[in-house]
Design a protein around this motif. Structure first.
Motif, PDB file in Angstrom:
ATOM      1  N   HIS A 126       0.840  -1.196   0.000  1.00 22.01           N
ATOM      2  CA  HIS A 126       0.000   0.000   0.000  1.00 22.01           C
ATOM      3  C   HIS A 126       0.875   1.245   0.000  1.00 22.01           C
ATOM      4  N   LEU A 127       0.255   2.357  -0.360  1.00 19.39           N
ATOM      5  CA  LEU A 127       0.932   3.643  -0.423  1.00 19.39           C
ATOM      6  C   LEU A 127       0.039   4.668   0.258  1.00 19.39           C
ATOM      7  N   GLN A 128       0.595   5.468   1.166  1.00 22.83           N
ATOM      8  CA  GLN A 128      -0.174   6.508   1.844  1.00 22.83           C
ATOM      9  C   GLN A 128       0.390   7.873   1.480  1.00 22.83           C
ATOM     10  N   LEU A 129      -0.497   8.768   1.054  1.00 19.72           N
ATOM     11  CA  LEU A 129      -0.142  10.163   0.837  1.00 19.72           C
ATOM     12  C   LEU A 129      -0.760  10.981   1.968  1.00 19.72           C
ATOM     13  N   VAL A 130       0.044  11.785   2.633  1.00 14.88           N
ATOM     14  CA  VAL A 130      -0.443  12.704   3.652  1.00 14.88           C
ATOM     15  C   VAL A 130      -0.443  14.078   3.003  1.00 14.88           C
ATOM     16  N   VAL A 131      -1.622  14.711   2.942  1.00 11.53           N
ATOM     17  CA  VAL A 131      -1.794  15.936   2.172  1.00 11.53           C
ATOM     18  C   VAL A 131      -2.358  17.060   3.027  1.00 11.53           C
ATOM     19  N   ALA A 132      -2.005  18.298   2.685  1.00 20.54           N
ATOM     20  CA  ALA A 132      -2.560  19.466   3.367  1.00 20.54           C
ATOM     21  C   ALA A 132      -3.940  19.810   2.814  1.00 20.54           C
ATOM     22  N   ASP A 133      -4.144  19.687   1.492  1.00 20.00           N
ATOM     23  CA  ASP A 133      -5.424  20.016   0.857  1.00 20.00           C
ATOM     24  C   ASP A 133      -6.226  18.734   0.654  1.00 20.00           C
ATOM     25  N   TYR A 134      -6.780  18.231   1.739  1.00 21.84           N
ATOM     26  CA  TYR A 134      -7.507  16.960   1.699  1.00 21.84           C
ATOM     27  C   TYR A 134      -8.735  17.035   0.790  1.00 21.84           C
ATOM     28  N   GLU A 135      -9.561  18.064   0.945  1.00 19.31           N
ATOM     29  CA  GLU A 135     -10.786  18.186   0.146  1.00 19.31           C
ATOM     30  C   GLU A 135     -10.466  18.322  -1.345  1.00 19.31           C
ATOM     31  N   GLY A 136      -9.439  19.118  -1.675  1.00 23.37           N
ATOM     32  CA  GLY A 136      -9.028  19.249  -3.073  1.00 23.37           C
ATOM     33  C   GLY A 136      -8.565  17.920  -3.638  1.00 23.37           C
ATOM     34  N   CYS A 137      -7.803  17.176  -2.850  1.00 25.18           N
ATOM     35  CA  CYS A 137      -7.325  15.861  -3.305  1.00 25.18           C
ATOM     36  C   CYS A 137      -8.479  14.874  -3.431  1.00 25.18           C
ATOM     37  N   LEU A 138      -9.444  14.940  -2.517  1.00 26.93           N
ATOM     38  CA  LEU A 138     -10.609  14.054  -2.606  1.00 26.93           C
ATOM     39  C   LEU A 138     -11.354  14.289  -3.917  1.00 26.93           C
ATOM     40  N   ARG A 139     -11.604  15.547  -4.278  1.00 27.62           N
ATOM     41  CA  ARG A 139     -12.282  15.852  -5.544  1.00 27.62           C
ATOM     42  C   ARG A 139     -11.457  15.357  -6.738  1.00 27.62           C
ATOM     43  N   PHE A 140     -10.154  15.627  -6.717  1.00 26.16           N
ATOM     44  CA  PHE A 140      -9.254  15.232  -7.807  1.00 26.16           C
ATOM     45  C   PHE A 140      -9.252  13.711  -7.985  1.00 26.16           C
ATOM     46  N   TYR A 141      -9.000  12.962  -6.903  1.00 26.99           N
ATOM     47  CA  TYR A 141      -8.889  11.513  -7.022  1.00 26.99           C
ATOM     48  C   TYR A 141     -10.218  10.846  -7.344  1.00 26.99           C
ATOM     49  N   LYS A 142     -11.335  11.362  -6.827  1.00 22.28           N
ATOM     50  CA  LYS A 142     -12.642  10.821  -7.219  1.00 22.28           C
ATOM     51  C   LYS A 142     -12.791  10.878  -8.734  1.00 22.28           C
ATOM     52  N   ALA A 143     -12.430  12.003  -9.313  1.00 26.17           N
ATOM     53  CA  ALA A 143     -12.600  12.206 -10.756  1.00 26.17           C
ATOM     54  C   ALA A 143     -11.656  11.334 -11.574  1.00 26.17           C
ATOM     55  N   ASP A 162      -8.003   0.844  -3.906  1.00 24.56           N
ATOM     56  CA  ASP A 162      -7.062  -0.271  -3.962  1.00 24.56           C
ATOM     57  C   ASP A 162      -5.977  -0.074  -2.901  1.00 24.56           C
ATOM     58  N   GLU A 163      -4.718   0.065  -3.321  1.00 20.90           N
ATOM     59  CA  GLU A 163      -3.608   0.156  -2.374  1.00 20.90           C
ATOM     60  C   GLU A 163      -3.205   1.590  -2.050  1.00 20.90           C
ATOM     61  N   LEU A 164      -3.924   2.584  -2.541  1.00 23.43           N
ATOM     62  CA  LEU A 164      -3.613   3.988  -2.290  1.00 23.43           C
ATOM     63  C   LEU A 164      -4.499   4.527  -1.168  1.00 23.43           C
ATOM     64  N   TYR A 165      -3.884   5.070  -0.128  1.00 26.28           N
ATOM     65  CA  TYR A 165      -4.591   5.708   0.986  1.00 26.28           C
ATOM     66  C   TYR A 165      -4.178   7.170   1.038  1.00 26.28           C
ATOM     67  N   VAL A 166      -5.144   8.066   1.263  1.00 28.54           N
ATOM     68  CA  VAL A 166      -4.861   9.494   1.369  1.00 28.54           C
ATOM     69  C   VAL A 166      -5.489  10.007   2.654  1.00 28.54           C
ATOM     70  N   THR A 167      -4.672  10.706   3.441  1.00 25.17           N
ATOM     71  CA  THR A 167      -5.126  11.269   4.710  1.00 25.17           C
ATOM     72  C   THR A 167      -4.671  12.719   4.807  1.00 25.17           C
ATOM     73  N   PRO A 168      -5.407  13.529   5.574  1.00 21.13           N
ATOM     74  CA  PRO A 168      -4.959  14.898   5.802  1.00 21.13           C
ATOM     75  C   PRO A 168      -3.905  14.913   6.899  1.00 21.13           C
ATOM     76  N   GLY A 169      -3.053  15.932   6.916  1.00 22.72           N
ATOM     77  CA  GLY A 169      -2.102  16.048   8.015  1.00 22.72           C
ATOM     78  C   GLY A 169      -0.869  16.845   7.676  1.00 22.72           C
ATOM     79  N   GLU A 170      -0.080  17.034   8.675  1.00 25.87           N
ATOM     80  CA  GLU A 170       1.218  17.694   8.574  1.00 25.87           C
ATOM     81  C   GLU A 170       2.199  16.876   9.408  1.00 25.87           C
ATOM     82  N   PRO A 171       3.411  16.675   9.009  1.00 27.93           N
ATOM     83  CA  PRO A 171       3.940  17.114   7.721  1.00 27.93           C
ATOM     84  C   PRO A 171       3.392  16.244   6.606  1.00 27.93           C
ATOM     85  N   THR A 172       3.339  16.810   5.423  1.00 29.66           N
ATOM     86  CA  THR A 172       2.874  16.056   4.266  1.00 29.66           C
ATOM     87  C   THR A 172       3.972  15.110   3.797  1.00 29.66           C
TER      88      THR A 172
END
Length: 138
Positions: free
Chosen positions: A15-32, A51-61
């Motif tokens: 699996h791969l986890q991305l920690v992002v500052a702009d969670y809502e923007g990433c949610l819209r992007f990845y949904k599309a 699948d194996e990609l997880y995205v969560t909000p947080g700092e540090p990214t």
């Protein structure tokens, strides 16, 4: 340029986890973009995954990551690029052939967190299985 007669995928990454500052923007992007490539996105409480990609909000990214999604054909790569740009992404390489190996057709979009997201079609090939299916043995 690498030329192989047989490619194996699905053995290295669990699996791969991305920690992002702009969670809502990433949610819209990845949904599309995930809808374009036919992979369902599941929302949880404070995270989403596909699948194996997880995205969560947080700092540090996690910083800038390069992640490539498999596309079924060149048209899917083109749709991925257009939809990514329409949903908050920034162009990082228009759809086209690359010289990585014969038939490598890809497009690159920076997601709202600055990650370099690619869709790639490797050319005509026969898959040994459509996906790896895991079940509970009990």
């Amino acid at each position: 340029m690498v030329e192989l007669e047989e490619w194996h995928r699905g053995r290295l990454i669990d699996h791969l986890q991305l920690v992002v500052a702009d969670y809502e923007g990433c949610l819209r992007f990845y949904k599309a973009v995930l809808e374009v490539i036919g992979v369902p996105l599941v929302e949880g409480e404070g995270y989403f995954f596909a699948d194996e990609l997880y995205v969560t909000p947080g700092e540090p990214t996690t910083g800038r990551t390069h992640l490539a999604f498999q596309a079924a054909d060149e048209a899917m790569v083109q749709r991925f690029h257009a939809v990514g740009l329409a949903h908050g992404g920034h162009d990082n390489g228009a759809p086209g052939e690359r010289d990585y190996h014969p038939g490598y057709y890809a497009a690159f979009v920076l997601d709202p967190a600055g990650n370099n997201i690619e869709a790639v079609y490797h050319g005509p090939a026969t898959r040994s299985a459509p996906s790896v299916v895991m079940t509970d043995p009990s």
